[in-house]
Scaffold this motif. Structure first.
Motif, PDB file in Angstrom:
ATOM      1  N   ILE A  15     -20.855 -40.411  -8.158  1.00  0.00           N
ATOM      2  CA  ILE A  15     -21.895 -40.653  -9.168  1.00  0.00           C
ATOM      3  C   ILE A  15     -22.564 -41.980  -8.842  1.00  0.00           C
ATOM      4  O   ILE A  15     -21.930 -43.035  -8.881  1.00  0.00           O
ATOM      5  CB  ILE A  15     -21.274 -40.695 -10.581  1.00  0.00           C
ATOM      6  CG1 ILE A  15     -20.513 -39.386 -10.881  1.00  0.00           C
ATOM      7  CG2 ILE A  15     -22.347 -40.960 -11.631  1.00  0.00           C
ATOM      8  CD1 ILE A  15     -19.654 -39.448 -12.138  1.00  0.00           C
ATOM      9  N   LEU A  16     -23.840 -41.916  -8.476  1.00  0.00           N
ATOM     10  CA  LEU A  16     -24.552 -43.110  -8.043  1.00  0.00           C
ATOM     11  C   LEU A  16     -25.556 -43.574  -9.082  1.00  0.00           C
ATOM     12  O   LEU A  16     -26.272 -42.763  -9.678  1.00  0.00           O
ATOM     13  CB  LEU A  16     -25.322 -42.800  -6.752  1.00  0.00           C
ATOM     14  CG  LEU A  16     -24.486 -42.613  -5.498  1.00  0.00           C
ATOM     15  CD1 LEU A  16     -25.250 -41.767  -4.490  1.00  0.00           C
ATOM     16  CD2 LEU A  16     -24.144 -43.973  -4.910  1.00  0.00           C
ATOM     17  N   ASP A  17     -25.648 -44.890  -9.254  1.00  0.00           N
ATOM     18  CA  ASP A  17     -26.709 -45.455 -10.077  1.00  0.00           C
ATOM     19  C   ASP A  17     -27.974 -45.561  -9.211  1.00  0.00           C
ATOM     20  O   ASP A  17     -27.889 -45.540  -7.984  1.00  0.00           O
ATOM     21  CB  ASP A  17     -26.240 -46.831 -10.564  1.00  0.00           C
ATOM     22  CG  ASP A  17     -27.351 -47.589 -11.241  1.00  0.00           C
ATOM     23  OD1 ASP A  17     -27.965 -47.041 -12.177  1.00  0.00           O
ATOM     24  OD2 ASP A  17     -27.635 -48.732 -10.824  1.00  0.00           O
ATOM     25  N   GLY A  18     -29.141 -45.679  -9.852  1.00  0.00           N
ATOM     26  CA  GLY A  18     -30.398 -45.792  -9.108  1.00  0.00           C
ATOM     27  C   GLY A  18     -30.854 -47.239  -8.941  1.00  0.00           C
ATOM     28  O   GLY A  18     -30.560 -47.894  -7.929  1.00  0.00           O
ATOM     29  N   THR A  21     -28.915 -50.256  -7.269  1.00  0.00           N
ATOM     30  CA  THR A  21     -27.824 -49.726  -6.453  1.00  0.00           C
ATOM     31  C   THR A  21     -28.387 -49.057  -5.193  1.00  0.00           C
ATOM     32  O   THR A  21     -28.001 -49.395  -4.083  1.00  0.00           O
ATOM     33  CB  THR A  21     -26.968 -48.729  -7.259  1.00  0.00           C
ATOM     34  OG1 THR A  21     -26.424 -49.424  -8.382  1.00  0.00           O
ATOM     35  CG2 THR A  21     -25.843 -48.146  -6.422  1.00  0.00           C
ATOM     36  N   LEU A  22     -29.315 -48.102  -5.407  1.00  0.00           N
ATOM     37  CA  LEU A  22     -29.934 -47.415  -4.263  1.00  0.00           C
ATOM     38  C   LEU A  22     -31.275 -48.042  -3.895  1.00  0.00           C
ATOM     39  O   LEU A  22     -31.685 -48.027  -2.746  1.00  0.00           O
ATOM     40  CB  LEU A  22     -30.151 -45.935  -4.597  1.00  0.00           C
ATOM     41  CG  LEU A  22     -28.901 -45.059  -4.681  1.00  0.00           C
ATOM     42  CD1 LEU A  22     -29.256 -43.685  -5.221  1.00  0.00           C
ATOM     43  CD2 LEU A  22     -28.232 -44.933  -3.316  1.00  0.00           C
ATOM     44  N   ILE A  36     -26.322 -42.390   1.859  1.00  0.00           N
ATOM     45  CA  ILE A  36     -26.648 -41.007   1.494  1.00  0.00           C
ATOM     46  C   ILE A  36     -26.453 -40.084   2.700  1.00  0.00           C
ATOM     47  O   ILE A  36     -25.904 -38.985   2.588  1.00  0.00           O
ATOM     48  CB  ILE A  36     -28.113 -40.907   0.966  1.00  0.00           C
ATOM     49  CG1 ILE A  36     -28.271 -41.717  -0.332  1.00  0.00           C
ATOM     50  CG2 ILE A  36     -28.542 -39.460   0.773  1.00  0.00           C
ATOM     51  CD1 ILE A  36     -27.571 -41.147  -1.539  1.00  0.00           C
ATOM     52  N   ARG A  37     -26.881 -40.564   3.879  1.00  0.00           N
ATOM     53  CA  ARG A  37     -26.706 -39.765   5.102  1.00  0.00           C
ATOM     54  C   ARG A  37     -25.218 -39.524   5.362  1.00  0.00           C
ATOM     55  O   ARG A  37     -24.805 -38.417   5.692  1.00  0.00           O
ATOM     56  CB  ARG A  37     -27.349 -40.486   6.289  1.00  0.00           C
ATOM     57  CG  ARG A  37     -27.646 -39.542   7.451  1.00  0.00           C
ATOM     58  CD  ARG A  37     -28.352 -40.245   8.614  1.00  0.00           C
ATOM     59  NE  ARG A  37     -29.482 -41.052   8.182  1.00  0.00           N
ATOM     60  CZ  ARG A  37     -29.720 -42.305   8.580  1.00  0.00           C
ATOM     61  NH1 ARG A  37     -28.892 -42.919   9.416  1.00  0.00           N
ATOM     62  NH2 ARG A  37     -30.777 -42.957   8.149  1.00  0.00           N
ATOM     63  N   PHE A  38     -24.418 -40.557   5.158  1.00  0.00           N
ATOM     64  CA  PHE A  38     -22.967 -40.436   5.343  1.00  0.00           C
ATOM     65  C   PHE A  38     -22.392 -39.363   4.400  1.00  0.00           C
ATOM     66  O   PHE A  38     -21.593 -38.521   4.811  1.00  0.00           O
ATOM     67  CB  PHE A  38     -22.307 -41.800   5.073  1.00  0.00           C
ATOM     68  CG  PHE A  38     -20.810 -41.771   5.069  1.00  0.00           C
ATOM     69  CD1 PHE A  38     -20.096 -41.888   6.255  1.00  0.00           C
ATOM     70  CD2 PHE A  38     -20.108 -41.609   3.872  1.00  0.00           C
ATOM     71  CE1 PHE A  38     -18.702 -41.841   6.255  1.00  0.00           C
ATOM     72  CE2 PHE A  38     -18.720 -41.559   3.869  1.00  0.00           C
ATOM     73  CZ  PHE A  38     -18.011 -41.674   5.055  1.00  0.00           C
ATOM     74  N   LEU A  39     -22.830 -39.383   3.141  1.00  0.00           N
ATOM     75  CA  LEU A  39     -22.328 -38.401   2.169  1.00  0.00           C
ATOM     76  C   LEU A  39     -22.728 -36.982   2.599  1.00  0.00           C
ATOM     77  O   LEU A  39     -21.926 -36.051   2.540  1.00  0.00           O
ATOM     78  CB  LEU A  39     -22.869 -38.699   0.762  1.00  0.00           C
ATOM     79  CG  LEU A  39     -22.401 -40.000   0.112  1.00  0.00           C
ATOM     80  CD1 LEU A  39     -23.044 -40.156  -1.269  1.00  0.00           C
ATOM     81  CD2 LEU A  39     -20.878 -40.055  -0.025  1.00  0.00           C
ATOM     82  N   PHE A  46     -22.970 -35.412  -4.537  1.00  0.00           N
ATOM     83  CA  PHE A  46     -23.280 -36.638  -5.269  1.00  0.00           C
ATOM     84  C   PHE A  46     -24.405 -36.392  -6.263  1.00  0.00           C
ATOM     85  O   PHE A  46     -25.128 -35.402  -6.175  1.00  0.00           O
ATOM     86  CB  PHE A  46     -23.628 -37.782  -4.308  1.00  0.00           C
ATOM     87  CG  PHE A  46     -24.880 -37.553  -3.524  1.00  0.00           C
ATOM     88  CD1 PHE A  46     -24.824 -36.960  -2.283  1.00  0.00           C
ATOM     89  CD2 PHE A  46     -26.116 -37.924  -4.039  1.00  0.00           C
ATOM     90  CE1 PHE A  46     -25.984 -36.736  -1.554  1.00  0.00           C
ATOM     91  CE2 PHE A  46     -27.278 -37.703  -3.318  1.00  0.00           C
ATOM     92  CZ  PHE A  46     -27.208 -37.107  -2.077  1.00  0.00           C
ATOM     93  N   VAL A  47     -24.495 -37.298  -7.214  1.00  0.00           N
ATOM     94  CA  VAL A  47     -25.558 -37.207  -8.207  1.00  0.00           C
ATOM     95  C   VAL A  47     -26.045 -38.625  -8.503  1.00  0.00           C
ATOM     96  O   VAL A  47     -25.252 -39.566  -8.554  1.00  0.00           O
ATOM     97  CB  VAL A  47     -25.052 -36.489  -9.486  1.00  0.00           C
ATOM     98  CG1 VAL A  47     -23.913 -37.235 -10.150  1.00  0.00           C
ATOM     99  CG2 VAL A  47     -26.169 -36.280 -10.490  1.00  0.00           C
TER     100      VAL A  47
END
Ligand SMILES: [Mg+2]
Length: 262
Positions: A15-18, A21-22, A36-39, A46-47
């Motif tokens: 669960i990622l914050d925007g 964080t990103l 993200i590429r790694f995931l 992920f979300v």
């Protein structure tokens, strides 16, 4: 393999914050694209869970896809607005008055809720970048005459390319000062309303997820209150020294998302 990457790989859902964080504003933060590429490469679900209720869901998806150079699907982005709509449905509320942007109000209308400035059942306080004094007067009068209110997201500030701007939590502070009343609910992070809505929608158990975010009182609070592991990134609001006196404690702390991949 470092501890952070082991934690990420051990979970079913990331669960990622925007904001903070990103990305900040229209720019990706260090390591965001690589993470993200790694995931994706490891087939990890992920979300992106964002409290930013000033943009519509569609706008968030377009923005994330552009910033992170990857196409995001409907189930990979969740906005606090959706949790608010779900909660209104549970209450059986059909008519609201919202302090919100045109995009926010459009999302409400699309889900069958009427925007009724004259006779609302509930007042909604969202991240309204189009706020006017007239709108505040109307909201305060409704609340003082007994209409309950809901805060869509409690964030006091939002980071942008040009510095911080006041968010829904600051508008809430004004409403509270004027009316002396508390909201019936706060639907964005750290509310379990938002978390449970998401976990139900994606069919994941809390213990099978990890939250990655930059804020102690939203991202890490939600993790702590629901027994979910968390990773704090120091690319947004939180400084390392803020952790000392914080009642919210992340499982791990990294400077940026790149450090998770090292
Ligand atoms: Mg954030």
């Amino acid at each position: 393999m470092n501890e952070a990457i082991r934690l990420v790989l051990s979970k079913e859902l990331i669960i990622l914050d925007g904001d903070g964080t990103l990305y900040i504003g229209s720019k990706p933060l260090p390591g965001a694209r690589e993470f993200i590429r790694f995931l994706d490469e490891h087939g990890k679900r992920f979300v992106v869970m964002t409290n930013n209720s000033s943009f519509s869901k569609e706008h968030h998806i377009r923005r994330l896809s552009r910033i992170l150079r990857r196409r995001f699907s409907l189930n990979e982005v969740l906005v606090s607005t959706e949790a608010a709509i779900e909660y209104l449905r549970e209450l059986g509320v059909r008519r609201v008055y919202a302090l919100g942007t045109p995009e926010f109000i459009q999302d409400l209308i699309r889900s069958g809720i009427t925007h009724d400035p004259g006779n609302p059942e509930v007042v909604l306080i969202a991240f309204d970048k189009t706020l006017t004094y007239g709108k505040l007067v109307r909201a305060v009068r409704h609340i003082m005459s007994g209409v309950p209110y809901i805060v869509v997201n409690p964030d006091v500030l939002c980071p942008t390319d040009r510095g911080y701007i006041p968010d829904a939590g600051s508008i809430w502070a004004l409403i509270r000062a004027a009316t002396g009343k508390e909201p019936v609910a706060v639907t964005g992070k750290p509310s379990s309303l938002f978390l449970n809505y998401m976990l139900r929608k994606l069919n994941v158990k809390p213990s099978d997820s990890v939250i990655i975010g930059d804020r102690l009182y939203t991202d890490i609070a939600m993790a702590n209150e629901n027994d979910i592991d968390s990773i704090l990134v120091l690319t947004g609001e939180t400084r390392a020294e803020d952790l000392v006196n914080s009642r919210y404690k992340p499982t791990l702390v990294v400077n940026t998302l790149i450090d998770i991949l090292k």
